[in-house]
Design an enzyme around this catalytic site. Structure first.
Site, PDB file in Angstrom:
ATOM      1  N   ASP A  83      43.707  55.455  34.299  1.00 34.44           N
ATOM      2  CA  ASP A  83      43.411  54.061  34.616  1.00 34.44           C
ATOM      3  C   ASP A  83      43.981  53.171  33.521  1.00 34.44           C
ATOM      4  O   ASP A  83      44.549  53.657  32.530  1.00 34.44           O
ATOM      5  CB  ASP A  83      41.897  53.856  34.770  1.00 34.44           C
ATOM      6  CG  ASP A  83      41.534  52.528  35.422  1.00 34.44           C
ATOM      7  OD1 ASP A  83      42.421  51.881  36.017  1.00 34.44           O
ATOM      8  OD2 ASP A  83      40.365  52.117  35.350  1.00 34.44           O
ATOM      9  N   HIS A 132      43.565  47.994  39.490  1.00 39.06           N
ATOM     10  CA  HIS A 132      42.818  47.010  40.282  1.00 39.06           C
ATOM     11  C   HIS A 132      43.732  45.853  40.668  1.00 39.06           C
ATOM     12  O   HIS A 132      44.671  45.504  39.949  1.00 39.06           O
ATOM     13  CB  HIS A 132      41.565  46.517  39.557  1.00 39.06           C
ATOM     14  CG  HIS A 132      41.796  45.859  38.224  1.00 39.06           C
ATOM     15  ND1 HIS A 132      42.062  44.515  38.093  1.00 39.06           N
ATOM     16  CD2 HIS A 132      41.782  46.361  36.966  1.00 39.06           C
ATOM     17  CE1 HIS A 132      42.188  44.211  36.806  1.00 39.06           C
ATOM     18  NE2 HIS A 132      42.035  45.312  36.105  1.00 39.06           N
ATOM     19  N   ASP A 192      42.702  42.655  41.359  1.00 41.60           N
ATOM     20  CA  ASP A 192      42.226  41.333  40.969  1.00 41.60           C
ATOM     21  C   ASP A 192      42.680  40.948  39.576  1.00 41.60           C
ATOM     22  O   ASP A 192      43.009  41.790  38.736  1.00 41.60           O
ATOM     23  CB  ASP A 192      40.704  41.277  41.053  1.00 41.60           C
ATOM     24  CG  ASP A 192      40.027  42.374  40.235  1.00 41.60           C
ATOM     25  OD1 ASP A 192      40.338  43.562  40.473  1.00 41.60           O
ATOM     26  OD2 ASP A 192      39.214  42.056  39.346  1.00 41.60           O
ATOM     27  N   HIS A 231      43.885  37.734  29.632  1.00 39.29           N
ATOM     28  CA  HIS A 231      42.813  36.815  30.033  1.00 39.29           C
ATOM     29  C   HIS A 231      43.014  35.424  29.422  1.00 39.29           C
ATOM     30  O   HIS A 231      42.067  34.623  29.400  1.00 39.29           O
ATOM     31  CB  HIS A 231      41.425  37.335  29.632  1.00 39.29           C
ATOM     32  CG  HIS A 231      40.994  38.536  30.388  1.00 39.29           C
ATOM     33  ND1 HIS A 231      39.683  38.963  30.415  1.00 39.29           N
ATOM     34  CD2 HIS A 231      41.664  39.420  31.161  1.00 39.29           C
ATOM     35  CE1 HIS A 231      39.585  40.057  31.153  1.00 39.29           C
ATOM     36  NE2 HIS A 231      40.789  40.349  31.614  1.00 39.29           N
ATOM     37  N   ASP A 255      47.143  42.773  32.831  1.00 39.64           N
ATOM     38  CA  ASP A 255      45.837  43.221  33.306  1.00 39.64           C
ATOM     39  C   ASP A 255      45.664  42.868  34.783  1.00 39.64           C
ATOM     40  O   ASP A 255      45.155  41.805  35.105  1.00 39.64           O
ATOM     41  CB  ASP A 255      44.752  42.562  32.458  1.00 39.64           C
ATOM     42  CG  ASP A 255      43.359  43.039  32.779  1.00 39.64           C
ATOM     43  OD1 ASP A 255      43.234  44.055  33.483  1.00 39.64           O
ATOM     44  OD2 ASP A 255      42.392  42.396  32.334  1.00 39.64           O
ATOM     45  N   GLU A 263      37.376  44.457  39.647  1.00 38.53           N
ATOM     46  CA  GLU A 263      37.135  45.050  38.331  1.00 38.53           C
ATOM     47  C   GLU A 263      36.687  44.007  37.324  1.00 38.53           C
ATOM     48  O   GLU A 263      35.840  44.271  36.462  1.00 38.53           O
ATOM     49  CB  GLU A 263      38.404  45.758  37.838  1.00 38.53           C
ATOM     50  CG  GLU A 263      38.207  46.635  36.606  1.00 38.53           C
ATOM     51  CD  GLU A 263      38.326  45.884  35.286  1.00 38.53           C
ATOM     52  OE1 GLU A 263      37.918  46.439  34.243  1.00 38.53           O
ATOM     53  OE2 GLU A 263      38.835  44.733  35.294  1.00 38.53           O
ATOM     54  N   GLU A 264      37.236  42.803  37.444  1.00 37.70           N
ATOM     55  CA  GLU A 264      36.906  41.747  36.487  1.00 37.70           C
ATOM     56  C   GLU A 264      35.487  41.215  36.675  1.00 37.70           C
ATOM     57  O   GLU A 264      35.016  40.422  35.862  1.00 37.70           O
ATOM     58  CB  GLU A 264      37.918  40.602  36.588  1.00 37.70           C
ATOM     59  CG  GLU A 264      39.365  41.003  36.321  1.00 37.70           C
ATOM     60  CD  GLU A 264      39.616  41.493  34.900  1.00 37.70           C
ATOM     61  OE1 GLU A 264      38.683  41.425  34.083  1.00 37.70           O
ATOM     62  OE2 GLU A 264      40.741  41.935  34.607  1.00 37.70           O
TER      63      GLU A 264
END
Length: 579
Positions: free
Chosen positions: A268, A168, A170, A548, A205, A239-240
């Site tokens: 993934d 992803h 984002d 994160h 991520d 995705e987030e």
């Protein structure tokens, strides 16, 4: 996906114990490998003086090495892993992608309605076109819902199932109040040659995976490789925030175009390799994910002046319900088909640092109920392991009251659940309903579930319960058979025979794994039963803790290994795979 049927309300107190597997089971939070690091560090520290056991540990009884799959077309594997200039160029490409702040919020507009909101994503698309010219000249590139990227590398044999890679674009937003807490600016993509770390939001991520996939394919094209089996790269952009606009649209298009069970395998984001003491490496490819459901509970009263105090305000009633739920969590059940057990077996069979009684509990659990209970007790005592063996219930949002001298006429709260792989959304909601009924009866309130009256409303008011977002536990992908063998064999060869070739004491094992969260793969279940969430990198625990968070970073060598895996896996599936 069908909605759960009405959850029946039982008068007897529910145990919270998961029931036998429902039909779907015939399937950051930290990845499993990071959690296990904490658990085993604790074992060796706190139980190192355990008494000796008379049980002789079997050698390689269950956790066996995978047969390595060596690609005959390996023109650039050594280049990717060892060439200094290739590494410098890759770091530059990776860093440039990190510098484009593709942040996504919890609530976002439809791409059609606000393209300006997604302006950074369009910059990223242009960057990809400039950085990976062969990918964009040889592959079919489609935009799905304006921002989703679908790359198709057509194989020479259309009868073969494609390989599907995912990632992803984002990243989670950076807290501006903590911006100065970063060692390097969060969107700098800074590379520190002394530590070999690349810094920035998205470095783990998951722009690392996205760039590895693009660069692995770019290098294959440069080398003149032509696959027999088509290669697809499906890249979401939200995705987030659950992938509703991105992955959902991409998966729908792929399902319409190719049909059910049409992909050879799906790869993934996920776990990587964990290095234990005594040179044991365990690659825990996540082949299962817990389910998810948000439950909204509201206590409806009638308000009034606070000088005329009732026995309990709606805030008080809601608080008692929350207190009772938090003090009666779902039961633990360490089933031996939980993918976590596969990792535990590898450590117990091939490492020497576990105390004997813990090693006994792991290895004898399949044949000794007392040892299985001991294993469950240990796992349930560890914060880093316990939530992998039960359904969780976290109250994350609460609202109530508007003024100090006015009684709150309405108090509501949202509970986020992560559903155990042997449970279901229905069973989870049923447990919440039980406690809502207990409180409703105690305080003389009515009770309603999705507008169905269970207890008629009283003069005091009623409690309502509704579920919102929901997802059953994912189907568990197999860790045996032809597709798994090629995947595990590629990991085995890459790390055992190439990356760790000079380390004669290193041992690499490949197992399944479990996520307590959810990835974009939740929309892709119908496309393949072989879904593996894995990044071919060694992730030290200190790096995983930055996902994160402040100072997200990854080693450049880990990024190189991920590129090499994409390169080798594509070749191996084309060389050894059969439908």
């Amino acid at each position: 996906m069908s909605e759960p049927q009405h959850a029946s309300i039982k008068d007897e107190r529910p145990s919270g114990q998961p029931t036998p597997a429902h039909s779907k089971y015939k399937k950051f939070v930290l990845p499993l490998i990071g959690l296990l690091t904490l658990g085993f560090a604790y074992i060796s520290r706190s139980t190192g003086n355990a008494s000796n056991s008379t049980f002789e540990v079997p050698v390689s009884q269950h956790c066996v090495k995978s047969k390595p799959y060596y690609p005959s077309f390996n023109k650039s594997v050594n280049l990717i892993l060892n060439d200094k200039q290739f590494k410098i160029d890759s770091i530059k490409k990776f860093s440039g992608a990190i510098q484009i702040p593709t942040e996504i919020s919890d609530v976002n507009p439809q791409p059609d309605s606000d393209l300006e909101y997604y302006s950074e994503f369009f910059k990223l698309h242009k960057y990809f076109e400039e950085t990976f010219p062969l990918v964009h000249s040889h592959l079919k590139v489609e935009k799905v819902n304006k921002l989703g990227l679908l790359y198709t590398w057509e194989g020479s044999d259309p009868s073969l199932k494609p390989i599907l890679f995912m990632a992803h674009q984002d990243v989670v937003p950076v807290n501006r109040e903590l911006w100065d807490s970063w060692d390097y600016p969060p969107f700098s993509g800074h590379y520190d040659s002394e530590t070999d770390y690349i810094w920035g939001r998205g470095s783990i991520d998951c722009k690392n995976l996205l760039l590895a996939e693009l660069e692995g394919i770019e290098q294959l094209l440069l080398d003149g490789y032509q696959p027999k089996r088509s290669v697809i790269l499906s890249v979401g952009f939200d995705e987030e925030s659950s992938g509703f606009f991105g992955a959902k649209a991409l998966a729908s298009l792929l399902l319409e175009r190719y049909g059910p069970n049409s992909m050879f395998s799906i790869m993934d984001e996920g776990a990587g390799l964990l290095k234990f003491r005594d040179n044991l490496y365990v690659a825990a490819a996540v082949n299962a994910e817990k389910g998810y459901v948000d439950v909204n509970i509201a206590v409806h009263g009638h308000g009034g002046h606070s000088s005329v105090q009732p026995d309990h305000t709606t805030i008080g009633v809601a608080s008692e319900l929350i207190f009772m739920m938090e003090n009666d969590p779902f039961n633990y059940d360490f089933s031996l088909d939980n993918p976590i057990y596969d990792v535990l077996q590898c450590v117990a069979e091939h490492s020497t640092f576990l105390p004997p009684h813990i090693k006994d509990a792991i290895l004898k659990a399949p044949v000794d109920e007392d040892e299985r209970k001991l294993l469950t007790e240990f796992a349930s005592s560890r914060r880093d392991l316990r939530d992998m063996i039960r359904t969780t219930r976290a109250v994350d949002i609460i609202n109530g009251g508007v003024k100090a001298n006015a009684l709150p006429g309405l108090t509501s709260f949202v509970i986020n659940h992560r559903v155990d792989i042997h449970s279901s959304v229905n069973e989870t909601v049923e447990n919440d309903l039980y406690w809502a009924k207990v409180i409703a009866k105690k305080h003389g309130y009515g009770l309603a579930y999705h507008d169905e009256v269970i207890i008629p409303e009283t003069k005091l008011g009623h409690i309502s319960l509704n579920y919102e977002k929901m997802l059953e536990p994912a189907p568990v992908s197999p860790t045996s058979g032809h597709v798994w063998d090629i995947f595990a064999g590629t990991v085995e060869n890459l790390f055992q025979n190439e990356i760790l070739a000079d380390n004669k004491d290193a041992e690499v094992y490949v197992t399944g794994g479990l996520f307590s969260g959810n990835t974009d793969t939740k929309y892709y279940w119908d496309l393949s039963r072989n879904i593996y969430r894995f990044v071919a990198s060694v992730f030290p625990l200190q790096q995983l803790r930055t996902i994160h968070s402040v100072n997200e970073h990854i080693s450049a060598s880990s990024h190189m290994s991920a590129i090499a895996f994409v390169y080798e896996y594509i070749v191996n599936v084309n060389e050894y795979g059969h439908d």
